[in-house]
Design an enzyme around this catalytic site. Sequence first.
Site, PDB file in Angstrom:
ATOM      1  N   GLU A  41      -2.354  -3.567   5.850  1.00 50.45           N
ATOM      2  CA  GLU A  41      -2.661  -2.159   6.148  1.00 50.45           C
ATOM      3  C   GLU A  41      -1.595  -1.364   5.438  1.00 50.45           C
ATOM      4  O   GLU A  41      -0.417  -1.497   5.767  1.00 50.45           O
ATOM      5  CB  GLU A  41      -2.519  -1.868   7.645  1.00 50.45           C
ATOM      6  CG  GLU A  41      -3.342  -2.718   8.563  1.00 50.45           C
ATOM      7  CD  GLU A  41      -4.797  -2.481   8.379  1.00 50.45           C
ATOM      8  OE1 GLU A  41      -5.176  -1.340   8.063  1.00 50.45           O
ATOM      9  OE2 GLU A  41      -5.553  -3.446   8.511  1.00 50.45           O
ATOM     10  N   CYS A  90      -0.306   6.202   9.925  1.00 50.62           N
ATOM     11  CA  CYS A  90      -1.068   5.709   8.778  1.00 50.62           C
ATOM     12  C   CYS A  90      -2.422   6.398   8.689  1.00 50.62           C
ATOM     13  O   CYS A  90      -3.019   6.458   7.626  1.00 50.62           O
ATOM     14  CB  CYS A  90      -1.241   4.202   8.874  1.00 50.62           C
ATOM     15  SG  CYS A  90      -1.888   3.654  10.450  1.00 50.62           S
TER      16      CYS A  90
END
Length: 679
Positions: free
Chosen positions: A258, A297
Amino acid sequence: MAVQNVESHVAGQWIGCDSAARDIHSAVTGDLIARAGNSALDTEAMLEYARAKGGSALRAMTFHDRARMLKALALHLGQHKKALYDASFATGSTHKDHLIDIDGGIGTLLVFASKGRREMPDDTIYLDGNIEQLSRSGTFLGQHICTSLTGAAVHINAFNFPVWGMLEKLAPTLLAGVPAIVKPATATCYVTELCVRIMLESGLLPDGAVQLISGDIGALLDDVGSQDVISFTGSAQTALKLRSTPSILHNATRFIAEQDSLNASILGPDAEVGTPEFDLFIKEITRETTAKAGQKCTAIRRIIAPEPLVEAVITALRKTLERTIIGDPSDTATQMGPLVSQAQRRDVLQKAALIEQDATRVFGHPEKFQVSGADRKKGAFVPPMLFYCETPDTAQYVHDVEAFGPVSTVMPYRDLDHALRLTNKGKGSLVASVITNDGDFARQAALGAGAFHGRLYFNNRQSMNESTGHGSPLPHMVHGGPGRAGGGEELGGVRGVLHYMQRTAVQGSPDILTRINRKWTAGSAEVTRDAHPFTRTFHELEIGETLHTASREISLADIETFAHFTGDTFYAHMDEAAAKRNPFFPGRVAHGYLLLSFAAGLFVQPDEGPVLANTGLDNLRFLKPVQAGDSIQVHLTVKQKTPRNQDYGEVRWHVTLTNQNGERAAEYELLTMNAYSRG
Ligand code: NDP
């Protein structure tokens, strides 16, 4: 204040820092608060300990045992939340941010605990999909099964969520039966260390199920093998470096990444000023910009608005961002704390300067803003910063540079195609949101942006009161994104568990598959017992135990009585000529529901006994019409048993209705709750 020696947990021992440890400073005051790292950690021993101790203990537990363990861990952490909150203020986290990181992490454990009990068997093999018929007469079949990897999961986490970041990876890993070695980002590892300590001291985890590396990871990645998994969250640059480690490439070690993502939010053309959607758009962006000071994020980096609405969007955002109270995160009035460190502050300002080459700053100057209750210079404070890019088609940095802080850029679009082109210029993102009340616009957006995104979040007046927010990855839904976002996928309920298991295609006879799967397969041997199955307790019932009932003839009077009693006088049951004109029927036929009712009448055992309730019926198929004069007979077979609580479990029965010629008229699965004991 004493400087904390942040420890690692290695092969059952807590180990402190050595001279190679790195300094950690408070995000709020800039003071040195902790040190982490030990260059002499025996990482090979950690991997061995995880595989030999933790892995074998976890694999001996069923999915339900592991799910119960996750639930107990979550409840235990819930009792120690205050200590975690207190430790987290120094990372820059506000009270509201704690809810995302700490409460969100605990909530994730609970969701996986629930999914493990509800959606996985009380077994160590998970069945993926249905039986595949591989031969004409059904004596050779296939089934995909998943079994736990026998290695260790190495979790390398980012600094922004020291608790959630760990727990969102731990929950599916432990549920899969795989031990983990957690390596948090050094900047906030003291919070993770506390959380690991609380979990280990609970005594709920088997030895070796969770180990911790505070500080540098050492040579651990050089020793990973084909049964290990690396799950990484952080920058694209680090991801590239780590996934190129020779041992990872050589062993084809799973690497889930990620990484940074230029997430967008699109305002639908219908969402004009004055609509609930316009206000919602402003609210979502404000929250995403200021929560965790934009260090998320999933935060919105690109705001894509219809050309005629751009000015109104900027004006509204200026107003809300202006009201943001920036300051000491432990003060309940504070809405946005500092960034995690001075290094992160420098990085954000450098990246904002690059964005400024493409765009005009319309809000937030790093030297001109108020900080309450803390020293603006000593803490890693920045204000929310908003840019406007007039020429997003030719601009580079706005689609390419992620300033990991409260920084976002507004850009105009002409039409839907243009909006999607701009959105997809992120080259693969974790999430995009679309704020619209126009279903057709939403459908086109899903079609046009789906391939570039791991998650699409639609919100409008109907869902806004209950929606969870653009930036919230949910344990039920996948988190991850293609391309630039790393190409990884986490969470997503059971999907996330399977990343730590091996899927294997298994082929064999029905009897072999029944034994492997602990689930009866059509065509395999039936078990016959003298007593009616409804008189047998959950534990007495055997997989494959089958009841063959007497048969019952269906009369025209039955069909007519049922039709008038229920009100279902559909022509196929009542009108011979009309039924004959229908290509599905030879003439008047019995109602499917009449057949089900008669089937129950044939297989039921009426006395009070271990069957407590009929809770449902799955996969019902009517295969051949039944007419007046035909007879039906029922075969009832125990297909699968799943314990549900202390007192009873669910029995899934395979039910087949056949006619007088032995042809299948209907088939379904019946669900009952059966007591463990009589009376
Ligand atoms: P990094 O990529 O620097 O670090 C991420 C993790 O990798 C940390 O645990 C770090 O440990 C570790 N790491 C770094 N180098 C190595 C190495 N050589 N070997 C083993 N482990 C290593 O990211 P940051 O935490 O500094 O975050 C920076 C950027 O990451 C952000 O600006 C953002 O773009 C992105 N990010 C993306 C997220 C997402 O979910 N997509 C979430 C958070 C951040 P250590 O701290 O000890 O160096």
